[in-house]
Design a protein around this motif. Structure first.
Motif, PDB file in Angstrom:
ATOM      1  N   GLY A 181       0.817  -0.995   0.004  1.00 56.50           N
ATOM      2  CA  GLY A 181      -0.049  -0.012  -0.207  1.00 56.50           C
ATOM      3  C   GLY A 181       0.820   1.264  -0.027  1.00 56.50           C
ATOM      4  O   GLY A 181       1.969   1.249   0.290  1.00 56.50           O
ATOM      5  N   ALA A 182       0.119   2.163  -0.597  1.00 54.43           N
ATOM      6  CA  ALA A 182       0.921   3.654  -0.545  1.00 54.43           C
ATOM      7  C   ALA A 182       1.305   4.260   0.613  1.00 54.43           C
ATOM      8  O   ALA A 182       2.269   4.903   0.832  1.00 54.43           O
ATOM      9  N   CYS A 185       4.322   2.615   1.784  1.00 56.30           N
ATOM     10  CA  CYS A 185       5.754   3.000   0.938  1.00 56.30           C
ATOM     11  C   CYS A 185       5.967   4.450   1.479  1.00 56.30           C
ATOM     12  O   CYS A 185       7.272   4.655   1.669  1.00 56.30           O
ATOM     13  N   ASP A 199       5.003  -0.860  -3.995  1.00 56.24           N
ATOM     14  CA  ASP A 199       3.858  -1.595  -3.459  1.00 56.24           C
ATOM     15  C   ASP A 199       3.639  -2.825  -3.987  1.00 56.24           C
ATOM     16  O   ASP A 199       3.243  -2.862  -5.234  1.00 56.24           O
TER      17      ASP A 199
END
Ligand SMILES: NC(=O)c1ccc[n+]([C@@H]2O[C@H](COP(=O)([O-])OP(=O)(O)OC[C@H]3O[C@@H](n4cnc5c(N)ncnc54)[C@H](OP(=O)(O)O)[C@@H]3O)[C@@H](O)[C@H]2O)c1
Length: 337
Positions: A181-182, A185, A199
């Protein structure tokens, strides 16, 4: 502590595949009293770690499984609330293995006193505990990153991975995280200081990872296995090191992944390393001296499968691929020596 209730989470049953809530059971019991030589700890922090999936299973592993009907095993930071042990006083904060319960007895074995002034005590379960140590030794002993090399680690925002990347940076390497997931990250890059983070749920994960590792991968710190591993593998450089630390994506698998069983690589601490004989050209003198002597004295025996005539070489070679040779296959050309 008599009269207090001890809430425990028991392992109720062993999961087939992914665990579910049905595998656990909450139980309330009277809080036990320490006997001579024992302490009673009130759990402050219980560590939840991927290895526990393994403990839920009866499969043979490096540690014995948790017992069905007993509290799940787990590392804890606890406060001593009753002591009949000379080494511990009420109020001491200790790292131990109290398991999934609010109170636990200990005879002191494996307990370590913590200094709350030195660091928040919960760190003894994470960055300054088993996971941090895992990152440290795995990277130093097996990964051995060198300045300028690329180190990739998955579960990069997690307990082990977060330390791996940061230590890699300290060693002068380029740290590339893989995370789900962003948001994770962003944390891995912005807070932890990795150079990049990809991701693994993104549709173009493979392309993004390749772009983040333009010089390939020198150290892949294996934390997850599964699909991530398969994406990383083609990017490994010659002489890349792969500390096989964890395979969380496979812990609940009900059938083995194709290819070598990486779970056994982990559990049995197998060392896999490809080599080409001439990587070790410098050892040739030793080889000839030592083995030459053993062959001469008959300590090392050998067998040859001798085929006469060059024209028979192709058939002999095809036979080799089918196991028709018996011993070192050689073609004798010309008159027998
Ligand atoms: N060998 C040892 O002595 C040793 C010691 C400690 C830990 N370990 C291993 O190290 C690994 C990391 O442990 P940790 O304590 O640091 O856990 P963690 O990273 O704090 O938490 C586990 C993370 O694994 C990732 N994950 C879970 N399922 C996945 C899947 N199917 N594919 C890809 N990623 C997945 C998730 O992160 P994302 O959302 O970012 O994917 C999840 O947050 C585990 O495999 C663990 O068993 C080994």
């Amino acid at each position: 502590m008599a009269g207090n209730i001890n809430r425990q989470i028991l392992l109720k049953s062993r999961p087939e595949g992914a665990p579910s809530l049905d595998n656990f059971e909450l139980k309330e019991s009277p809080t036990p009293e320490p006997r001579e030589g024992e302490v009673l700890m009130r759990t402050r922090y219980l560590s939840l770690d991927p290895y526990m999936r393994g403990r839920m299973s009866a499969a043979k592993s490096y540690a014995k499984p948790a017992a069905v009907g007993e509290p799940m095993v787990g590392g804890t930071v606890g406060e001593i609330v009753a002591s009949r042990h000379p080494g511990y006083a009420v109020g001491d904060i200790v790292l131990g293995s109290g398991g999934w319960q609010e109170y636990a007895l200990s005879n002191g074995a494996g307990l370590r006193k913590l200094d709350p002034a030195a660091a928040p005590v919960s760190t003894a379960l994470g960055v300054l505990g088993m996971p941090g140590m895992t990152a440290y030794v795995g990277l130093a002993e097996i990964g051995q990153p060198k300045p300028g090399e690329t180190v990739v680690v998955a579960a990069a925002s997690g307990a082990v991975g977060s330390v791996v990347g940061q230590l890699a940076k300290i060693k002068g390497a380029r740290a590339v995280g893989i995370a789900g997931g962003a948001e994770k990250c962003r944390f891995v890059i912005g807070e932890l200081g990795f150079d990049a983070c990809v991701d693994h749920r993104a549709k173009d994960f493979a392309a993004q990872l390749a772009a983040a590792c333009p010089k390939g991968i020198d150290v892949y710190f294996e934390n997850v296995g599964g699909a991530v591993q398969q994406t990383v593998w083609p990017l490994l450089n010659d002489f890349a090191r792969v500390p096989v630390c964890g395979l969380i994506a496979q812990y609940s698998a009900t059938s083995p992944m194709p290819g070598p069983d990486m779970v056994s690589v982990l559990r049995k601490r197998l060392l896999l390393r490809g080599f080409i004989v001439w990587d070790f050209a410098a050892r040739q003198g030793d080889f000839l001296r030592e083995v030459g002597e053993w062959v001469r004295t008959g300590r090392v025996k050998y067998r040859e499968d001798v085929v006469d005539g060059l024209e028979r070489a192709p058939a002999a070679f095809l036979g080799l691929l089918q196991g028709k040779n018996f011993g070192k296959l050689v073609v004798r050309i010309g008159a027998p020596a």
